[in-house]
Design a protein around this motif. Structure first.
Motif, PDB file in Angstrom:
ATOM      1  N   ARG A 153       0.836  -1.203   0.000  1.00 44.75           N
ATOM      2  CA  ARG A 153       0.000   0.000   0.000  1.00 44.75           C
ATOM      3  C   ARG A 153       0.875   1.260   0.000  1.00 44.75           C
ATOM      4  O   ARG A 153       0.534   2.258  -0.634  1.00 44.75           O
ATOM      5  CB  ARG A 153      -0.911   0.008   1.221  1.00 44.75           C
ATOM      6  CG  ARG A 153      -2.054  -0.987   1.216  1.00 44.75           C
ATOM      7  CD  ARG A 153      -3.015  -0.791   0.059  1.00 44.75           C
ATOM      8  NE  ARG A 153      -2.543  -1.461  -1.153  1.00 44.75           N
ATOM      9  CZ  ARG A 153      -2.961  -1.214  -2.367  1.00 44.75           C
ATOM     10  NH1 ARG A 153      -3.862  -0.267  -2.565  1.00 44.75           N
ATOM     11  NH2 ARG A 153      -2.489  -1.872  -3.408  1.00 44.75           N
ATOM     12  N   ALA A 169      -5.154   4.472   0.919  1.00 47.08           N
ATOM     13  CA  ALA A 169      -4.082   3.482   0.874  1.00 47.08           C
ATOM     14  C   ALA A 169      -3.155   3.592   2.071  1.00 47.08           C
ATOM     15  O   ALA A 169      -2.572   2.585   2.517  1.00 47.08           O
ATOM     16  CB  ALA A 169      -3.283   3.648  -0.418  1.00 47.08           C
ATOM     17  N   GLN A 272      -8.172   0.914   3.237  1.00 48.67           N
ATOM     18  CA  GLN A 272      -8.119  -0.358   2.515  1.00 48.67           C
ATOM     19  C   GLN A 272      -7.524  -1.461   3.381  1.00 48.67           C
ATOM     20  O   GLN A 272      -7.321  -2.584   2.916  1.00 48.67           O
ATOM     21  CB  GLN A 272      -7.280  -0.189   1.244  1.00 48.67           C
ATOM     22  CG  GLN A 272      -7.905   0.752   0.224  1.00 48.67           C
ATOM     23  CD  GLN A 272      -6.993   1.020  -0.951  1.00 48.67           C
ATOM     24  OE1 GLN A 272      -5.806   0.698  -0.931  1.00 48.67           O
ATOM     25  NE2 GLN A 272      -7.538   1.611  -2.006  1.00 48.67           N
ATOM     26  N   THR A 273      -7.225  -1.126   4.642  1.00 56.70           N
ATOM     27  CA  THR A 273      -6.595  -2.087   5.548  1.00 56.70           C
ATOM     28  C   THR A 273      -7.337  -2.118   6.876  1.00 56.70           C
ATOM     29  O   THR A 273      -7.287  -1.162   7.651  1.00 56.70           O
ATOM     30  CB  THR A 273      -5.117  -1.724   5.803  1.00 56.70           C
ATOM     31  OG1 THR A 273      -4.440  -1.571   4.559  1.00 56.70           O
ATOM     32  CG2 THR A 273      -4.438  -2.808   6.625  1.00 56.70           C
ATOM     33  N   SER A 459      -8.693  -4.040  -4.225  1.00 57.81           N
ATOM     34  CA  SER A 459      -7.861  -2.997  -3.644  1.00 57.81           C
ATOM     35  C   SER A 459      -7.945  -2.980  -2.118  1.00 57.81           C
ATOM     36  O   SER A 459      -7.683  -1.968  -1.470  1.00 57.81           O
ATOM     37  CB  SER A 459      -8.282  -1.628  -4.185  1.00 57.81           C
ATOM     38  OG  SER A 459      -9.632  -1.356  -3.847  1.00 57.81           O
ATOM     39  N   HIS A 460      -8.382  -4.088  -1.529  1.00 58.79           N
ATOM     40  CA  HIS A 460      -8.394  -4.186  -0.069  1.00 58.79           C
ATOM     41  C   HIS A 460      -8.020  -5.600   0.323  1.00 58.79           C
ATOM     42  O   HIS A 460      -7.894  -6.496  -0.494  1.00 58.79           O
ATOM     43  CB  HIS A 460      -9.755  -3.777   0.499  1.00 58.79           C
ATOM     44  CG  HIS A 460     -10.917  -4.537  -0.092  1.00 58.79           C
ATOM     45  ND1 HIS A 460     -11.221  -5.822   0.267  1.00 58.79           N
ATOM     46  CD2 HIS A 460     -11.841  -4.166  -1.019  1.00 58.79           C
ATOM     47  CE1 HIS A 460     -12.301  -6.225  -0.393  1.00 58.79           C
ATOM     48  NE2 HIS A 460     -12.687  -5.239  -1.184  1.00 58.79           N
TER      49      HIS A 460
END
Length: 461
Positions: A153, A169, A272-273, A459-460
Motif C-alpha cells: 500500500r 491506501a 483499505q486495511t 484494492s483491499h
C-alpha cells in the motif's frame, strides 16, 4: 487420507491440536509412550506450531515468518503426525472423526487417551461487511500477508495522483485494544515509518493509524496507569486511539464507527486495511463432542487438567490451553479461570504431560498453579512496556525484556537461534521493507503472460 495408521492394537494417546499445548505435551511424553509400546498421534491441519506472540513482529518484518513456527515432524520424531482436522469426538467409544485437509475423506480414529489442545480461533461479530473486508492476526499466514499488504500500500500510494485514493491506501485500522491489537498497530506503524523514510515521494505525516477499542481502556492484563501510559505513547507517535468506540459497519473502504455508550455514529474512516484483533473463542468443533463444555464452548477441566463434568472426572480425557476452562487457583483469574495466553499454556502443558504419565504409572497427580509473573509487550524497535511482579517498565528496557522472554519461550533451541539471528541481522542491516509483490495472487504474472488475467484486482485485504 493417505497415511498409514499405526495398528489400532497399540495404545494411542491422541493429541488434538499441534499448538503450544499439543506440541509441548507430545514432546514431553513421546519417548515414554513409545517405550511402553504405545504411540502418540498429533492431529492438526498445519504441519507446524505457531508461536503467536511473535505474529506482530512477523507482520512488521522483524522476524521471518517461517522462523516463528516450529515444524512438527522435525521436532516430534517419535510421534505420528496427521495433517487433518478433528470434526467430532465421541469419548464414549473413544473415537475421533478426522477430515483430511482440502475437504478430503473422513476417517474414524480410535484412541485410549485424548488430550484436547485445539486452542482458539478468531472471534468475530456479525458486523455488516466485516467478513468480506477484514483480516485477523491469529495465524502466520495472516501476519505474513499483512506485512506484504501494508508495504505494498505504501509503494502504491507513492504514485497515486488522486489524494483521496492516496489517503485510503495510507490509512490502517486495527480493531481491538488487547495485547495483540496494541502490539500489531505499534509494530506496523514502526515498520511503516522505516518504509516511508526510504521513499522520497512520501512523508511520515502521510500515514494514518487508527485503533478502535470498545472498552474504556486497553490492555486489561496490565495496571490501568500503565495502560494509560501506553495510550499516551501511541498517541505521541500519531496513532489515533479511539476508546469506547466500536466498528458498526464496513462498506467497501469505509469503516463506520459507533459510540458504545449510546450506539450513536462516531464518524467514518476510509481505509483499505482493516485488521481484526478483538478477541478469540475456543475451537468450534468442541461443541460437536461428547466432552463436557462450559457456556463459552471450552472443555471443562479440574485443576489437575483432567476433563471433569457434573458426574466427576472423565477418565482418559485431558485438556489445557485456550480451549479449556482451567481453574485459576490463585483466585486472580477472571471468573475464576486462567486467562488464555502463552504464559499459562506453556506451564499447563508441562503439568498435563507430567500428570498423564503419572496416571499411567499409578502416580500422584498435581494441580496446576501458577502465579502470573506479569506481562511484556513490544511496541516497535527499542520501544516496549512490561509489568513484572507489580513493577512497571517501559522503553528500551521493557523492549529487551519482551525479546528476552519470548526469545527463550519459543520451543526448541533451533527456533530460538533462528529468531535471535533475525534480530541481529535487523540490528546490523536495518529492517527489510521490501514487499513481495503479488503474494496473494501468485498466478497473476502467468495470467498476464497468457492474457487470462482478471480485468481488475481487489484494492483491499
Amino acid at each position: 487420507m493417505s497415511f498409514n495408521q499405526v495398528a489400532n492394537d497399540r495404545p494411542r494417546v491422541l493429541i488434538v491440536g499441534g499448538g503450544y499445548v499439543g506440541f509441548t505435551v507430545a514432546k514431553q511424553i513421546q519417548s515414554a509412550i513409545k517405550a511402553s509400546g504405545g504411540v502418540v498421534t498429533v492431529v492438526d491441519p498445519n504441519p507446524y506450531m505457531t508461536y503467536q506472540p511473535f505474529l506482530p513482529e512477523v507482520a512488521a518484518g522483524q522476524i521471518e515468518g517461517r522462523h516463528a513456527v516450529v515444524p512438527l515432524r522435525q521436532h516430534l520424531p517419535g510421534c505420528e503426525i496427521l495433517g487433518a482436522s478433528v470434526e467430532k469426538i465421541d469419548h464414549k467409544t473413544k473415537t475421533a472423526t478426522l477430515r483430511a485437509n482440502d475437504a478430503g475423506d473422513t476417517y474414524d480414529l480410535k484412541y485410549d487417551q485424548i488430550v484436547v489442545a485445539a486452542g482458539s480461533v478468531t472471534r468475530a461479530f456479525p458486523i455488516p461487511g466485516l467478513a468480506e473486508n477484514a483480516i485477523g492476526m491469529k495465524t502466520i499466514e495472516e501476519a505474513v500477508h499483512v506485512r506484504n499488504w501494508v508495504l505494498d500500500r505504501i509503494e502504491t500510494a507513492s504514485l497515486l495522483k488522486d489524494e483521496d485514493a492516496r489517503r485510503r491506501a495510507l490509512t490502517f485500522v486495527v480493531v481491538g485494544g488487547g495485547f495483540a491489537g496494541v502490539e500489531t498497530i505499534a509494530e506496523l506503524e514502526d515498520m511503516a515509518r522505516d518504509a516511508v523514510s526510504r521513499n522520497s515521494r512520501l512523508r511520515v505525516s502521510d500515514l494514518r493509524f487508527v485503533m478502535v477499542e470498545a472498552m474504556g481502556r486497553i490492555m486489561p492484563e496490565v495496571p490501568e496507569d500503565r495502560a494509560e501510559s501506553v495510550v499516551a505513547h501511541l498517541r505521541s507517535r500519531g496513532i489515533e486511539v479511539l476508546l469506547n468506540t466500536s466498528l458498526g459497519e464496513v462498506d467497501g473502504d469505509t469503516c463506520k464507527l459507533i459510540n458504545m455508550s449510546d450506539k450513536s455514529p462516531a464518524g467514518e474512516v476510509e481505509t483499505q486495511t482493516l485488521i481484526w484483533t478483538a478477541g478469540v473463542m475456543a475451537a468450534p468443533f468442541l461443541k460437536n463432542s461428547s466432552l463436557p463444555i462450559d457456556e463459552r464452548g471450552r472443555v471443562r477441566v479440574g485443576a489437575d487438567l483432567r476433563v471433569t463434568g457434573d458426574e466427576g472426572v472423565v477418565e482418559g480425557a485431558w485438556a489445557a490451553g485456550d480451549n479449556a476452562a482451567v481453574p485459576d487457583l490463585t483466585g486472580k483469574g477472571p471468573g475464576g479461570f486462567c486467562v488464555p495466553n502463552a504464559q499459562h499454556a506453556s506451564r499447563q502443558a508441562m503439568t498435563l504431560a507430567a500428570n498423564l504419565l503419572a496416571a499411567r504409572n499409578g502416580g500422584e497427580l498435581k494441580d496446576y498453579y501458577h502465579e502470573n509473573i506479569g506481562a511484556v509487550a513490544g511496541l516497535g524497535a527499542y520501544k516496549g512496556v512490561a509489568n513484572i511482579k507489580g513493577r512497571s517498565f517501559e522503553g528500551p528496557l521493557a523492549w529487551l525484556m519482551h525479546r528476552g522472554y519470548h526469545g527463550m519461550a519459543i520451543p526448541t533451541v533451533e527456533r530460538t537461534t533462528r529468531v535471535a539471528a533475525n534480530w541481529v541481522l535487523s540490528l546490523v542491516f536495518g529492517r527489510d521493507t521490501s514487499p513481495i509483490r503479488n503474494e496473494r495472487t501468485p498466478r497473476l504474472p502467468f495470467q498476464e503472460a497468457t492474457n487470462t488475467a482478471p480485468e481488475e484486482t481487489k484494492s483491499h485485504l
